[in-house]
Design an enzyme around this catalytic site. Structure first.
Site, PDB file in Angstrom:
ATOM      1  N   SER A  20       0.827  -1.215   0.000  1.00 17.89           N
ATOM      2  CA  SER A  20       0.000   0.000   0.000  1.00 17.89           C
ATOM      3  C   SER A  20       0.855   1.256   0.000  1.00 17.89           C
ATOM      4  CB  SER A  20      -0.909   0.007   1.236  1.00 17.89           C
ATOM      5  OG  SER A  20      -0.142  -0.203   2.402  1.00 17.89           O
ATOM      6  N   VAL A  70      -1.004 -10.366   6.510  1.00 15.54           N
ATOM      7  CA  VAL A  70      -0.240 -11.578   6.186  1.00 15.54           C
ATOM      8  C   VAL A  70       0.521 -12.156   7.388  1.00 15.54           C
ATOM      9  CG1 VAL A  70      -0.077 -11.197   3.695  1.00 15.54           C
ATOM     10  CG2 VAL A  70       1.667 -10.196   5.199  1.00 15.54           C
ATOM     11  N   ASN A  96       7.177  -8.730   0.867  1.00 20.45           N
ATOM     12  CA  ASN A  96       7.728  -7.402   1.171  1.00 20.45           C
ATOM     13  C   ASN A  96       7.188  -6.818   2.478  1.00 20.45           C
ATOM     14  OD1 ASN A  96       8.833  -4.592   0.332  1.00 20.45           O
ATOM     15  ND2 ASN A  96       6.649  -4.232   0.621  1.00 20.45           N
ATOM     16  N   TYR A 161      14.229  -6.987  14.841  1.00 19.48           N
ATOM     17  CA  TYR A 161      14.101  -6.710  13.396  1.00 19.48           C
ATOM     18  C   TYR A 161      15.217  -7.445  12.640  1.00 19.48           C
ATOM     19  CZ  TYR A 161      13.921  -3.995   9.023  1.00 19.48           C
ATOM     20  OH  TYR A 161      13.842  -3.607   7.702  1.00 19.48           O
ATOM     21  N   ILE A 194      16.382   3.328   2.730  1.00 17.71           N
ATOM     22  CA  ILE A 194      15.541   3.729   1.606  1.00 17.71           C
ATOM     23  C   ILE A 194      14.527   4.763   2.109  1.00 17.71           C
ATOM     24  CG2 ILE A 194      13.906   2.878  -0.162  1.00 17.71           C
ATOM     25  CD1 ILE A 194      16.754   1.621  -0.400  1.00 17.71           C
TER      26      ILE A 194
HETATM   27  P1  NAP Z   1       6.740   1.129   5.022  1.00 16.87           P
HETATM   28  O1  NAP Z   1       6.801   2.343   4.177  1.00 16.87           O
HETATM   29  O2  NAP Z   1       6.591   1.267   6.495  1.00 16.87           O
HETATM   30  O3  NAP Z   1       5.566   0.192   4.456  1.00 16.87           O
HETATM   31  C1  NAP Z   1       5.329  -1.054   5.056  1.00 16.87           C
HETATM   32  C2  NAP Z   1       4.302  -1.785   4.226  1.00 16.87           C
HETATM   33  O4  NAP Z   1       4.151  -3.094   4.810  1.00 16.87           O
HETATM   34  C3  NAP Z   1       2.951  -1.113   4.235  1.00 16.87           C
HETATM   35  O5  NAP Z   1       2.387  -1.203   2.936  1.00 16.87           O
HETATM   36  C4  NAP Z   1       2.147  -1.967   5.225  1.00 16.87           C
HETATM   37  O6  NAP Z   1       0.765  -2.044   4.911  1.00 16.87           O
HETATM   38  C5  NAP Z   1       2.759  -3.332   4.992  1.00 16.87           C
HETATM   39  N1  NAP Z   1       2.532  -4.277   6.083  1.00 16.87           N
HETATM   40  C6  NAP Z   1       3.113  -4.304   7.302  1.00 16.87           C
HETATM   41  N2  NAP Z   1       2.636  -5.331   8.020  1.00 16.87           N
HETATM   42  C7  NAP Z   1       1.718  -5.973   7.226  1.00 16.87           C
HETATM   43  C8  NAP Z   1       0.894  -7.096   7.392  1.00 16.87           C
HETATM   44  N3  NAP Z   1       0.886  -7.795   8.535  1.00 16.87           N
HETATM   45  N4  NAP Z   1       0.096  -7.471   6.363  1.00 16.87           N
HETATM   46  C9  NAP Z   1       0.080  -6.786   5.206  1.00 16.87           C
HETATM   47  N5  NAP Z   1       0.843  -5.693   4.990  1.00 16.87           N
HETATM   48  C10 NAP Z   1       1.653  -5.301   5.998  1.00 16.87           C
HETATM   49  O7  NAP Z   1       8.049   0.243   4.809  1.00 16.87           O
HETATM   50  P2  NAP Z   1       9.027   0.114   3.564  1.00 16.87           P
HETATM   51  O8  NAP Z   1      10.207   0.942   3.838  1.00 16.87           O
HETATM   52  O9  NAP Z   1       8.302   0.255   2.305  1.00 16.87           O
HETATM   53  O10 NAP Z   1       9.497  -1.408   3.791  1.00 16.87           O
HETATM   54  C11 NAP Z   1       9.073  -2.489   2.962  1.00 16.87           C
HETATM   55  C12 NAP Z   1       9.952  -3.681   3.277  1.00 16.87           C
HETATM   56  O11 NAP Z   1      11.328  -3.343   3.028  1.00 16.87           O
HETATM   57  C13 NAP Z   1       9.890  -4.109   4.747  1.00 16.87           C
HETATM   58  O12 NAP Z   1       9.943  -5.520   4.813  1.00 16.87           O
HETATM   59  C14 NAP Z   1      11.153  -3.505   5.336  1.00 16.87           C
HETATM   60  O13 NAP Z   1      11.603  -4.189   6.460  1.00 16.87           O
HETATM   61  C15 NAP Z   1      12.102  -3.621   4.170  1.00 16.87           C
HETATM   62  N6  NAP Z   1      13.246  -2.699   4.251  1.00 16.87           N
HETATM   63  C16 NAP Z   1      13.051  -1.350   4.264  1.00 16.87           C
HETATM   64  C17 NAP Z   1      14.158  -0.509   4.351  1.00 16.87           C
HETATM   65  C18 NAP Z   1      14.031   0.987   4.365  1.00 16.87           C
HETATM   66  O14 NAP Z   1      15.055   1.660   4.619  1.00 16.87           O
HETATM   67  N7  NAP Z   1      12.874   1.557   4.132  1.00 16.87           N
HETATM   68  C19 NAP Z   1      15.443  -1.060   4.425  1.00 16.87           C
HETATM   69  C20 NAP Z   1      15.592  -2.430   4.407  1.00 16.87           C
HETATM   70  C21 NAP Z   1      14.478  -3.253   4.308  1.00 16.87           C
HETATM   71  P3  NAP Z   1      -0.407  -1.193   5.672  1.00 16.87           P
HETATM   72  O15 NAP Z   1       0.132   0.200   5.866  1.00 16.87           O
HETATM   73  O16 NAP Z   1      -1.547  -1.276   4.702  1.00 16.87           O
HETATM   74  O17 NAP Z   1      -0.698  -1.904   6.957  1.00 16.87           O
END
Ligand code: NAP
Length: 251
Positions: A20, A70, A96, A161, A194
């Site tokens: 989302s 999920v 993701n 984490y 990111i």
């Molecule tokens: P974000 O902006 O906080 O978005 C997180 C997303 O995950 C949202 O769409 C949220 O959906 C969804 N989500 C969380 N729990 C969920 C669940 N139980 N069921 C369904 N959807 C769920 O985070 P992001 O930065 O895009 O991160 C995406 C992935 O990349 C994560 O796994 C994160 O750990 C990884 N990552 C991010 C970074 C970074 O620097 N940003 C670095 C390394 C890895 P809703 O809002 O609809 O609940």
């Protein structure tokens, strides 16, 4: 030849969990614009999910939206079943969805720990198990797990984490071995820092300090990750790998 390639793309059904917002939303947009059929999944951010959907549909791209938490096995199964019932198969699963939390190790509660495992690691297990049944039947597929630089190096004050992100790497490698003979590839992506909501907690000064530690001297974008996902889909000989996308922060 070009026509055949286009047909292959249009035929691929891709599920992106947690799409989302942030990285997941960028992946959905990028893949939909390449011509793939993409299923966007959200849990709490319905408005944001619907915005991504309508933006793409207005431009004529194929996207579906399905709400599922999920971290719950039944809801994860419902998401995969939705894709299979509607399109007859699932070609690519991108695990993701994820949450983060900064907390001193000694202050992590049982609930914090369990919540982190359920959202970041168990979710990938639930979705992959259901998708793999269909992929094994079809003798082809790709699973991509969104790990993190902290899964490789460990992050201070993010032990729970980091543990989930390291767990995703173990899941990736073991599953790549088990499913390789069924022509199913399993890879992980380990982003550095990111620019998404996940990092809104950092001050401007924190971000400047972080940039100074990164050889490319900039924070990554969600699009950087989306492009690597597209490459993994196009490729057909990479499996069991962890692709680091971090501007050289960890080599
Ligand atoms: P974000 O902006 O906080 O978005 C997180 C997303 O995950 C949202 O769409 C949220 O959906 C969804 N989500 C969380 N729990 C969920 C669940 N139980 N069921 C369904 N959807 C769920 O985070 P992001 O930065 O895009 O991160 C995406 C992935 O990349 C994560 O796994 C994160 O750990 C990884 N990552 C991010 C970074 C970074 O620097 N940003 C670095 C390394 C890895 P809703 O809002 O609809 O609940």
């Amino acid at each position: 030849m070009v026509e055949n390639q286009e047909k292959n793309i249009l035929n691929k059904i891709i599920v992106v969990t947690g799409s989302s917002r942030g990285i997941g939303a960028a992946i959905v947009k990028h893949l939909a614009k390449l011509g793939y059929t993409v299923i966007l999944n959200y849990n709490k951010s319905e408005a944001s999910a619907k915005n991504v959907e309508s933006e793409l549909k207005k431009q004529g791209y194929t996207v579906d939206v399905f709400r599922a938490d999920v971290s719950k096995p039944m809801e994860a199964k419902n998401l995969i079943d939705f894709a299979i019932n509607k399109y007859g198969k699932i070609d690519v699963l991108i695990n993701n969805a994820g949450i983060c939390q900064d907390r001193l190790f000694t202050e992590i509660t049982d609930e914090d720990w369990k919540n982190m495992m359920d959202n970041n690691l168990n979710s990938a297990f639930y979705c992959s198990r259901e998708a793999a049944k269909n992929m094994i039947h079809n003798k082809q597929g790709l699973i991509i797990n969104m790990s993190s630089i902290w899964g490789l190096t460990g992050g201070s004050m993010e032990v729970h984490y980091s543990t989930t992100k390291a767990g995703l790497i173990g899941l990736t490698k073991a599953l790549a071995k088990e499913l390789g003979p069924s022509n199913i590839r399993v890879n992980a992506i380990a982003p550095g820092i990111i620019d998404t909501d996940m990092n809104r907690g950092y001050s401007k000064e924190d971000l400047e300090e972080l940039k100074n530690e990164i050889p490319l001297e900039r924070i990554g974008t969600a699009n950087n990750i989306a492009k690597s996902v597209a490459w993994l889909i196009e490729d057909d000989y990479t499996t069991g790998e962890v692709i680091s996308i971090n501007g050289g922060w960890n080599m």
